[in-house]
Design a protein around this motif. Structure first.
Motif, PDB file in Angstrom:
ATOM      1  N   ASP A   1      -6.170  -1.999   7.397  1.00 21.86           N
ATOM      2  CA  ASP A   1      -5.643  -3.026   6.501  1.00 21.86           C
ATOM      3  C   ASP A   1      -6.494  -3.213   5.245  1.00 21.86           C
ATOM      4  N   ASP A   2      -7.803  -3.009   5.385  1.00 23.01           N
ATOM      5  CA  ASP A   2      -8.689  -3.251   4.244  1.00 23.01           C
ATOM      6  C   ASP A   2      -8.928  -2.006   3.408  1.00 23.01           C
ATOM      7  N   ARG A   3      -8.165  -0.948   3.666  1.00 16.98           N
ATOM      8  CA  ARG A   3      -8.348   0.302   2.919  1.00 16.98           C
ATOM      9  C   ARG A   3      -7.364   0.359   1.756  1.00 16.98           C
ATOM     10  N   SER A   4      -7.854   0.713   0.582  1.00 13.88           N
ATOM     11  CA  SER A   4      -6.992   0.748  -0.595  1.00 13.88           C
ATOM     12  C   SER A   4      -6.122   1.996  -0.606  1.00 13.88           C
ATOM     13  N   ALA A   5      -5.045   1.935  -1.374  1.00 13.54           N
ATOM     14  CA  ALA A   5      -4.164   3.098  -1.519  1.00 13.54           C
ATOM     15  C   ALA A   5      -4.919   4.267  -2.129  1.00 13.54           C
ATOM     16  N   GLN A   6      -5.837   3.969  -3.046  1.00 10.86           N
ATOM     17  CA  GLN A   6      -6.593   5.035  -3.692  1.00 10.86           C
ATOM     18  C   GLN A   6      -7.504   5.750  -2.690  1.00 10.86           C
ATOM     19  N   ASP A   7      -8.110   5.014  -1.774  1.00 13.33           N
ATOM     20  CA  ASP A   7      -8.965   5.631  -0.748  1.00 13.33           C
ATOM     21  C   ASP A   7      -8.131   6.510   0.188  1.00 13.33           C
ATOM     22  N   ILE A   8      -6.965   5.997   0.562  1.00 15.65           N
ATOM     23  CA  ILE A   8      -6.077   6.785   1.423  1.00 15.65           C
ATOM     24  C   ILE A   8      -5.644   8.052   0.696  1.00 15.65           C
ATOM     25  N   ALA A   9      -5.317   7.923  -0.588  1.00 15.83           N
ATOM     26  CA  ALA A   9      -4.879   9.082  -1.367  1.00 15.83           C
ATOM     27  C   ALA A   9      -5.967  10.153  -1.421  1.00 15.83           C
TER      28      ALA A   9
ATOM     29  N   THR B   1       0.833  -1.201   0.000  1.00 17.50           N
ATOM     30  CA  THR B   1       0.000   0.000   0.000  1.00 17.50           C
ATOM     31  C   THR B   1       0.869   1.252   0.000  1.00 17.50           C
ATOM     32  N   LEU B   2       1.932   1.253   0.817  1.00 18.37           N
ATOM     33  CA  LEU B   2       2.808   2.421   0.863  1.00 18.37           C
ATOM     34  C   LEU B   2       3.566   2.575  -0.455  1.00 18.37           C
ATOM     35  N   THR B   3       3.907   1.465  -1.076  1.00 22.33           N
ATOM     36  CA  THR B   3       4.569   1.525  -2.383  1.00 22.33           C
ATOM     37  C   THR B   3       3.662   2.197  -3.409  1.00 22.33           C
TER      38      THR B   3
END
Length: 428
Positions: free
Chosen positions: A331-339, A273-275
């Motif tokens: 853990d179940d959150r996507s990188a796009q949602d975090i972004a 996810t961080l990548t």
């Protein structure tokens, strides 16, 4: 009566001329305008082919000749060189080209034509697109070279669509139809289908084509890696440089997104996810990581307390200046949602009123094209519009653009806005 016959005859001649011109207009045959992209043309052709194919028009004696002409229009307009000749000289400029003289069955256009044309996350590339956007570019691409008659290509299609959504904003997922783009495929050394290649570097995928393998293959090759390792030494240098008032890359105005963890096992699950986040924010935000179990002093200096999971914080400037905002990193959150959450923390484009925009307009127009000056990006929006956070993301930290937002509800007519913008475009 003679005058009437003359007028009727003249009308008929004019009508026939009009029909001939209309029939010769390839753009009209596909119902697209002259600014249509290759993908627009492909979509329009498929829609027309399914409706006008002779297999579906058995009672029309001219169905075959009509469809050959439609296919001819498509083959010409999708080819950059032929399209240029057609636009300049009409069909007379195509005398040496035999493209589009035959066609496939109706089921081919329904089931096989343009496997990815309707997938917005997948970029269908022509040779022109490839040369402009992939060749010589540092932008990460993962491209599927396929043939529409290849059964394995159709089997892969659902997983390729999944990958384009999974890595949206992280890496560009492309597709090349080698039936149409045979020159490009030959240049890229394509010998079998589907061939999956990562660019830059032209690395071929040779593993089993599972979703996990596809994602891991391209993510592991992202140049941004999984974030900048933040250490006590780095933070010490940041504070020293800040105290001395020195300019340094460590003290850039760019914000930070920092992942911290006390258990390396926790981070192992969050690493991909961080990548992805590092790739999404490449060039406009520093994405880092700090291992509090290995460097507790670094975490203490940033006031990071022990937690049971990976913690994510957004800093509007250099880490040592503080002002952190906690970002949810389940853990179940996507990188796009975090972004998206991170984007909402960025400063909005400054809203300017009519008088300010008129003044800005005068300033832009008065600038000589020979002078070096920063560019402008102006977003026009209504109170009913959602302001696009991605515009803020692309421009908030740009040194080359002056960015503003104008509300069109403040009194400008459409004509006034058009006139002002046209004058700007002509001047610049």
């Amino acid at each position: 009566m003679g005058l009437l016959k003359f007028n009727v005859g003249l009308y008929c001649v004019a009508f026939l001329i009009f029909v001939v011109i209309a029939e010769e207009d390839f753009y009209s045959l596909l119902n697209v305008d002259k600014s249509a992209t290759t993908q627009d043309i492909r979509k329009a052709f498929k829609k027309t082919a399914l409706k006008m194919h002779p297999d579906k028009n058995l009672e029309d004696p001219d169905a075959d000749s009509k469809f050959i002409r439609i296919n001819r229009a498509y083959e010409v307009l999708k080819d950059e060189e032929l399209r240029k000749k057609y636009d300049q000289f009409g069909e007379e400029g195509l005398e040496n080209s035999q493209s589009g003289r035959g066609y496939h069955s109706w089921t081919y256009y329904r089931d096989n034509f343009g496997i990815y044309d309707d997938d917005p996350e997948i970029i269908t590339l022509s040779k022109t697109d490839f040369d402009a956007s992939v060749s010589g570019s540092d932008t990460p691409w993962f491209i599927n070279f396929y043939h529409p008659m290849c059964s394995h290509c159709h089997t892969l299609a659902p997983d390729w669509r999944w990958l384009s959504i999974e890595l949206q904003g992280v890496v560009r997922i492309g597709a090349v139809n080698c039936d149409d783009e045979y020159v490009l495929c030959s240049q890229q050394g394509i010998r079998g289908y589907p061939s999956l290649i990562a660019y830059p570097g032209k690395e071929r995928f040779h593993m089993e084509k599972t979703r996990e393998n596809l994602a891991a293959f391209i993510v592991e090759r992202l140049p941004t890696g999984h974030g900048i390792p933040v250490t006590t030494g780095m933070l010490y240098n940041m504070r020293r440089l800040h105290g001395a008032g020195e300019q340094h890359a460590l003290l850039s105005n760019k914000p930070w997104l920092l992942a911290s963890y006390f258990d390396p096992e926790q981070y192992r699950d969050f690493k991909r996810t961080l990548t992805k986040l590092a790739a999404i924010f490449s060039g406009v935000m520093s994405v880092g990581r700090v291992d509090c179990s290995a460097d507790p002093a670094a975490c203490k200096s940033l006031n990071i307390t022990e937690g049971s999971s990976v913690m994510l914080r957004y800093y509007p400037g250099p880490l040592v200046l503080g002002g952190a905002h906690t970002v949810t990193a389940d853990d179940d959150r996507s990188a796009q949602d975090i972004a998206k959450e991170v984007l909402s923390l960025l400063p909005p484009l400054p809203l300017i009123d009519n008088d300010q925009f008129t003044k800005l307009h005068s300033e832009i127009v008065s600038k000589s094209s020979e002078q070096e000056h920063a560019g402008w990006l102006v977003q026009f929006s209504s109170e009913n519009d959602d302001v696009d956070d991605e515009v803020c993301f692309d421009t908030s930290f740009s040194d080359s653009l002056n960015c503003y937002r104008v509300s069109v509800d403040q009194g400008f007519s459409d004509f006034e806005l058009f006139s002002l913008c046209l004058e700007i475009s002509l001047k610049n």
